[in-house]
Structures are given as C-alpha cells and as structure tokens.
Design an enzyme around this catalytic site. Sequence first.
Site, PDB file in Angstrom:
ATOM      1  CE  LYS A   1      -2.291   0.754   3.753  1.00 36.29           C
ATOM      2  NZ  LYS A   1      -1.843  -0.385   4.340  1.00 36.29           N
TER       3      LYS A   1
ATOM      4  CB  THR B   1       5.109   0.082  -2.369  1.00 36.12           C
ATOM      5  OG1 THR B   1       6.064  -0.255  -1.380  1.00 36.12           O
ATOM      6  CG2 THR B   1       6.028   0.052  -3.567  1.00 36.12           C
TER       7      THR B   1
ATOM      8  NE  ARG C   1      -0.622   4.609   8.355  1.00 35.86           N
ATOM      9  CZ  ARG C   1      -0.561   3.490   8.732  1.00 35.86           C
ATOM     10  NH1 ARG C   1      -0.850   3.051   9.842  1.00 35.86           N
ATOM     11  NH2 ARG C   1      -0.106   2.558   7.870  1.00 35.86           N
TER      12      ARG C   1
ATOM     13  CE  LYS D   1       2.741  -3.153   8.511  1.00 35.32           C
ATOM     14  NZ  LYS D   1       3.375  -2.213   7.530  1.00 35.32           N
TER      15      LYS D   1
ATOM     16  CB  ALA E   1      -5.333   1.300  10.676  1.00 36.64           C
TER      17      ALA E   1
ATOM     18  CG  PHE F   1      -3.497  -2.880   8.942  1.00 37.27           C
ATOM     19  CD1 PHE F   1      -2.652  -3.705   8.696  1.00 37.27           C
ATOM     20  CD2 PHE F   1      -3.600  -2.091  10.438  1.00 37.27           C
ATOM     21  CE1 PHE F   1      -1.449  -3.762   9.849  1.00 37.27           C
ATOM     22  CE2 PHE F   1      -2.596  -2.347  11.484  1.00 37.27           C
ATOM     23  CZ  PHE F   1      -1.449  -3.401  11.090  1.00 37.27           C
TER      24      PHE F   1
ATOM     25  CG  PHE G   1       4.322 -10.047  -6.382  1.00 37.37           C
ATOM     26  CD1 PHE G   1       5.402 -10.561  -5.420  1.00 37.37           C
ATOM     27  CD2 PHE G   1       3.540  -9.264  -5.980  1.00 37.37           C
ATOM     28  CE1 PHE G   1       5.289  -9.986  -4.325  1.00 37.37           C
ATOM     29  CE2 PHE G   1       3.394  -8.488  -4.794  1.00 37.37           C
ATOM     30  CZ  PHE G   1       4.335  -8.836  -3.693  1.00 37.37           C
TER      31      PHE G   1
ATOM     32  CD1 TRP H   1       8.722  -3.161  -3.981  1.00 33.07           C
ATOM     33  CD2 TRP H   1      10.026  -4.073  -5.505  1.00 33.07           C
ATOM     34  NE1 TRP H   1      10.061  -3.540  -3.453  1.00 33.07           N
ATOM     35  CE2 TRP H   1      10.523  -4.386  -4.267  1.00 33.07           C
ATOM     36  CE3 TRP H   1      10.590  -4.627  -6.912  1.00 33.07           C
ATOM     37  CZ2 TRP H   1      11.687  -5.243  -4.206  1.00 33.07           C
ATOM     38  CZ3 TRP H   1      11.656  -5.365  -6.792  1.00 33.07           C
ATOM     39  CH2 TRP H   1      12.103  -5.581  -5.505  1.00 33.07           C
TER      40      TRP H   1
END
Length: 557
Positions: A72, A74, A95, A106, A274, A302, A383, A411
């Site tokens: 998200k 990224t 954030r 994480k 969140a 999230f 991906f 990415w």
Amino acid sequence: MEYLSDIEIAQRCAMKPITEIAAAAGIDEKYIEQYGRYKAKVDLSLLGDTSRPDGKLILVTAITPTPAGEGKTTTTIGLADGLRRIGKNPVVALREPSLGPVFGIKGGAAGGGYSQVVPMEDINLHFTGDFHAIGAANNLLAAMLDNHIQQGNALGIDPKRITWKRAVDMNDRQLRFIVDGLGGRINGTPREDGFDITVASEIMAVFCLAKGIHDLKERLGRIVVGYTYDDRPVTAADLKAVGAMAALLKDALKPNLVQTLEGTPAFVHGGPFANIAHGCNSVTATSMAMKLGDYAVTEAGFGADLGAEKFLDIKCRMAGFRPNAVVVVATVRALKMHGGLPKDRLAGEDLGALAAGLPNLLRHVSNIRDVYGLPCVVAVNRFPTDTDAEIALVIEKCAGLGVKAVLSTVWADGGAGGTELAKEVVRLCDTPSDFSFSYGLDCPIKEKIGAVVKRIYRGSGVAYSSAAEKDIARLTALGFDRMPVCIAKTQYSFSDNMDLKGAPDGFTVTVRNVKVSAGAGFLVVLTGDIMTMPGLPKSPAAERIDVDDSGRISGLF
C-alpha cells in the site's frame, strides 16, 4: 540482474537538499526548520498564510492484509511519482513508522523497491523525534496523575479506576500488565498499571487530529485519565497538565517534509496503528499536502475495513475533508491466500484459489463505492510470478462491479510503473461523487457499532460483554455517546477472528470493552483479542539490524 534490498536502493539514491524540495513545492524558506540536510519541519503558519485552493484528495487503501504482502505505501509513493511523470503536481502525505514493527516482524514503512521516501533509515528510526515527544507527553500525564494521588488526592481519584496507561514505542509484552508504586509509602501508591505502545496512546490520536496549538491544548485538556470514587471523570485539565504537555508537543506538531526517490515532496507525520487506533497521518500534514499540491496522495493503515473506514468516518468528518478518489491495492498472491492457498504455493498459477479469494477485494471495493459513494480504482501490484490469466481474472471480476483494475509495477519501475494508475486516478478525480459516512453521529453507541459491523464488515450482528454493556451505559450517561466509534480489531479478517479469511459473512463481532478518548473525540471499541501493546516474534527483525564503523545501517527492511 543485481538484486538490491530496499535499504540498498534507498542508500544509492542521490537525494536533493530539502531546501530544493521545499522550493519546488512552493514553500518559502521562512517556513522551513531543517533537521540536517534532507529533512525539515514546516511551520503551521503556512496553512494560514496561503489562499491557494485545496488540491484533489486521493486515498490509497488495500485488501485485507496477508503475509504475502500488498504494497500500500509503495503504491501510494509510486502513484505520486506517476502523477508527476504525467505532468501533474502531487504531494504525498504518509504516516511515520513505529519502532515496534520496525524491530518486530513487519519491518519499516517507507515504501519499497523504487517507490520509497528517503532518507529511509531516518524515517524508520528516530526521524525528527515526534514519537519520543508523544511518549514523553503521555508519560508526563501519567506521572502527574500518580503524583496527585501521592500528594493527598484532592480530586478523589479512585486508584482502581485509573484508565490512563504509560507508553513506550516498542513491542514489549512484559509491560502489558504490571503492578507499580511498590517499596513503601514514599515510593508511590501500589496499583495495577500497564503500558500501551506509543502509537496506541490517545496522545498520538490527539496529535494527529489537532489543527494547531489551540486545538491541541483543548483536546489534551479533555483527555479522561480515570474516575473519582463518586464516578466523576478526571481529565488532564483537572490535573493542570495541559500546558506542559503542549510544550513537549509544540515542535512535533509541525509536519515533516522529506522526498521520494524521484524527488516528489512528501510529508511523513504521525502514525497511529489502524487496528488499535485510527490509522491515518496527521490532519496538518494532509492539509499541507492539499494546499501545496494539485493532488494530495495519502494512505490509511491495513485493509479498507480498518484504515479507510476510520479515515472516512473519523478523520474526514473531523477535518472536513472530502476525498475525490480511492485506490484499493491488491496482489494476486494475497488474493490466493484469501482463497485458501498456503504461502509456500503462491508462485504457481491457481485460478481456483484466486477466484475463491477475489470476494475479499470485491467487498472492499463495494464498500468504498456503495457505502461511501466514492469513485474507486483497483491497483494490482504485480509480482513476477503472476500469470496473464490470473491478472485477466482480477480485471474481469472488477469490471463486473463497474470498477477498473490497473496494473502497477511501481516497486520495480518507480513512477514509470504508476503512470497508467495515475491517469485513471486523474480521470476519477473529475468524476462527480456523493460522499457519505457509514453512520450518523446522533445514533446511539450500539447503532454506530452495528452500522460498521453490518455495512462494512458484513457481519450479522454484535455481542456485548457485561463489561461493555456497563461501559456503554456509563459513557452515554456522561454525554459521550455522540462521538464516532474507533473499532479496534484484528487486521487479518473482516471479522474479529483472524482465522476467517476471504469475505466471511454470518459472523458475530464480540465487543469486550468501550472506552472514551475524549481528547481525540471518539470512542474506542475493543473487540476480540486485540492488544494495545504488541509483542516481539520468535525471531525479531532487530536481530538482523546492524551499523558499521562508518555509521551505515544494514538489515533495515
């Protein structure tokens, strides 16, 4: 082809001096307070000194998280860089990462690959000290509360009914439930106590929702720290703590300016989780992004059932924001996990598992479009193992809802991989919409909780513990029932059971407790086994982080 980790990509970036980034964003030098060469704070007076109309507001959210990853942040950064590549003027608002997940499991939260904000190491570690200031203000209030009791307890505070906890920005399960004040009378009053992680502190929520120093002080004053023997709430204002707390927070309240790898201006400021808080960066940072950019690109934590719901029902309501478009990020890998496929089998094509997992994405999309009335696009974060047939199935199912799915390769390709997404977002921003909230503020507390559970989670109902029933009755009697609700639940499911993947229905959400965050201006609804102080995993990321003799950090994501 050489493989580089996120931190290696970030460290190879030739960053521009932050004064150049500020100038490109139209920020006069008089508003800039530099923290070294590549980061700065921007004075809040900028908001009052400009008459520039607000730009479009774009929210990036995602499907329900899985260990396969969604991307998200990224995507948020890559979309902004993509907007810049097609000739637009974007500004990012993100954030700040918490040290808890950075050192836990994480990892960092500055994006990934060629879509990052930099300096990545600074942002993921101490940055400009905002979280330390928030923790200090939180703990000052705790110290003044216990000192008041020690010094005669003129307010009549019941030590057994103190609701205010101490805070530390670290995953430390040992501190969840403690007994302190031991060692005799001169060392305090023995009582049960505990710590929250800093991002779960109400000070963090207050910090992120305050519109300036005056609003900050008013919110701090309303914080309820406990109750008296005769059941009256005790506030930070009662303890005369507001001025000192605000003094600790005055510099932190100014948004932090950094840059993406491609030189797009980015504000990184505030960071409530969140799942246990409201999951959005500060109102001041979002406001600055909208004042400076024609497009302000922000994210919520999230999945859309958590971060987006709170962004829309809490932050937008309080700040008066009206989003122009929403991006829902998904990956084929994550959707196959929602369809029941284990993580070690995600590389192979499996249209059956993908079809079984797609209802998760479609439910989030439907909520954004049909409940909140906002235009929406799906960003498929591709991906290398995704097949054309799998991508085609995602596009087909989204089209069935009248929503476009766009491939994103930010990415690997940075802004170049986000130009198609950027074009669709620009189109959506010019589409008329009828934004509405999922519930009204005049509804009783249970009706608000029920609206989120039934309309957003798609559960069948809500069960309340006896403690929650008492909480709701007391908060209603005290006049706190007209606030929005901030539901704390697992991020891994629409339900309060993390094992219910995909798009479950017919479930009941169990509410354990309801407490007031009067300074933030919302009610915190605790469900399931959600913790406000996470723990470290068996093999924490901290074991792999190091720094060499030159000060170069490694292993940070």
